[in-house]
Design a protein around this motif. Structure first.
Motif, PDB file in Angstrom:
ATOM      1  N   ASP A 141       0.820  -1.215   0.000  1.00  0.00           N
ATOM      2  CA  ASP A 141       0.000   0.000   0.000  1.00  0.00           C
ATOM      3  C   ASP A 141       0.853   1.263   0.000  1.00  0.00           C
ATOM      4  O   ASP A 141       0.694   2.147  -0.843  1.00  0.00           O
ATOM      5  CB  ASP A 141      -0.883   0.040   1.259  1.00  0.00           C
ATOM      6  N   GLY A 144       4.743   0.442  -2.301  1.00  0.00           N
ATOM      7  CA  GLY A 144       4.680  -0.080  -3.668  1.00  0.00           C
ATOM      8  C   GLY A 144       5.744  -1.097  -3.992  1.00  0.00           C
ATOM      9  O   GLY A 144       6.048  -1.339  -5.156  1.00  0.00           O
ATOM     10  N   ARG A 172       9.081   3.276  -6.370  1.00  0.00           N
ATOM     11  CA  ARG A 172       7.826   3.903  -5.962  1.00  0.00           C
ATOM     12  C   ARG A 172       7.839   4.252  -4.479  1.00  0.00           C
ATOM     13  O   ARG A 172       6.955   4.949  -3.991  1.00  0.00           O
ATOM     14  CB  ARG A 172       6.640   2.959  -6.245  1.00  0.00           C
ATOM     15  N   TYR A 228      -1.120  -1.315  -4.299  1.00  0.00           N
ATOM     16  CA  TYR A 228      -0.562   0.037  -4.355  1.00  0.00           C
ATOM     17  C   TYR A 228      -1.514   0.979  -5.095  1.00  0.00           C
ATOM     18  O   TYR A 228      -1.785   2.098  -4.625  1.00  0.00           O
ATOM     19  CB  TYR A 228       0.788   0.007  -5.054  1.00  0.00           C
ATOM     20  N   GLN A 232      -3.288   4.162  -3.224  1.00  0.00           N
ATOM     21  CA  GLN A 232      -2.870   5.500  -3.632  1.00  0.00           C
ATOM     22  C   GLN A 232      -3.982   6.270  -4.353  1.00  0.00           C
ATOM     23  O   GLN A 232      -3.999   7.506  -4.300  1.00  0.00           O
ATOM     24  CB  GLN A 232      -1.643   5.386  -4.561  1.00  0.00           C
TER      25      GLN A 232
END
Length: 238
Positions: A141, A144, A172, A228, A232
């Protein structure tokens, strides 16, 4: 010390005052979450002017002064520097990590906040020069993928900043573990960078404990990507 902040328009001075208040308050989160000891660690924020108020600077940051304990920090004690790490306004010397923060702001214009701590578990991974593997949905989460290791660099110039930028441009993750040093985190603002600092310590601790029980199971890349993207772009938006 003679200030040069008076050379900026009132909109900039107002933005600096807001940033000083925010950065001072966010420093209290570091000892609260057990991320720092004594005077170690720092939070900085890029000075951003509300577009409705007119043009703003692209060259100022607010950061903790050097060698000041956390219970002594106030908005007024925060120092203002330009992106050359030069003091613009303040009564104390800026943090020894200021050049690193300034380098990140210069070369990653999307970044609005930077945090550095020596939190125990994350720093232990940094001492081993070992990335934290992505074995938790929380990691997918927030980061990434794995939390990467940055190169060894000495304090005092922009070497640490160069290592942060080189590492995070290929990741990321909003966090990097600088080898033999500790975590640095970035965010859209200082609050987001503080959140990342809290999260990196939490997952570093959890994965360490998991390894005491056996080998943690990695999450498949497709699931990492899905988690992810949801966190996001969807989580908390409704």
């Amino acid at each position: 010390m003679t200030t040069t902040l008076d050379a900026y328009p009132q909109t900039v001075r107002d933005a600096v005052a807001q940033a000083r208040t925010s950065v001072s308050a966010l420093h209290a989160e570091l000892p609260r979450w057990g991320l720092v000891v004594w005077t170690a660690g720092n939070v900085s924020q890029r000075v951003v002017v509300d577009p409705a108020a007119g043009p703003g600077p692209d060259d100022l940051l607010v950061i903790k002064p050097s060698g000041v304990t956390y219970d002594e920090l106030t908005p007024e004690s925060m120092v203002v520097c330009d992106l050359g790490a030069n003091l613009v306004d303040g009564t104390r010397a800026p943090s020894s990590d200021t050049a690193a923060h300034a380098y990140v702001y210069t070369h990653m214009p999307e970044v609005g906040g930077v945090v550095h701590t020596h939190s125990t578990y994350a720093t232990a991974w940094a001492a081993r020069a070992e990335p934290v593997p992505c074995v938790l949905t929380m990691m997918a989460d927030e980061f990434g993928g794995p939390i990467p290791i940055g190169p060894f660099a000495l304090i005092g110039d922009d070497s640490i900043g160069r290592g942060i930028v080189e590492t995070l441009r290929e990741s990321r993750s909003p966090a990097v573990l600088m080898r033999n040093h500790g975590p640095f985190t970035i965010g859209k603002d200082a609050k987001a960078a503080v959140k990342a600092a809290v999260m990196v310590e939490e997952v570093a601790r959890t994965v360490h404990i998991s390894r005491q029980l056996g080998e943690p199971l990695p999450i498949e890349q497709q699931h990492v990507d899905s988690l992810y993207a949801r966190y996001q772009n969807v989580y908390g938006q409704h």
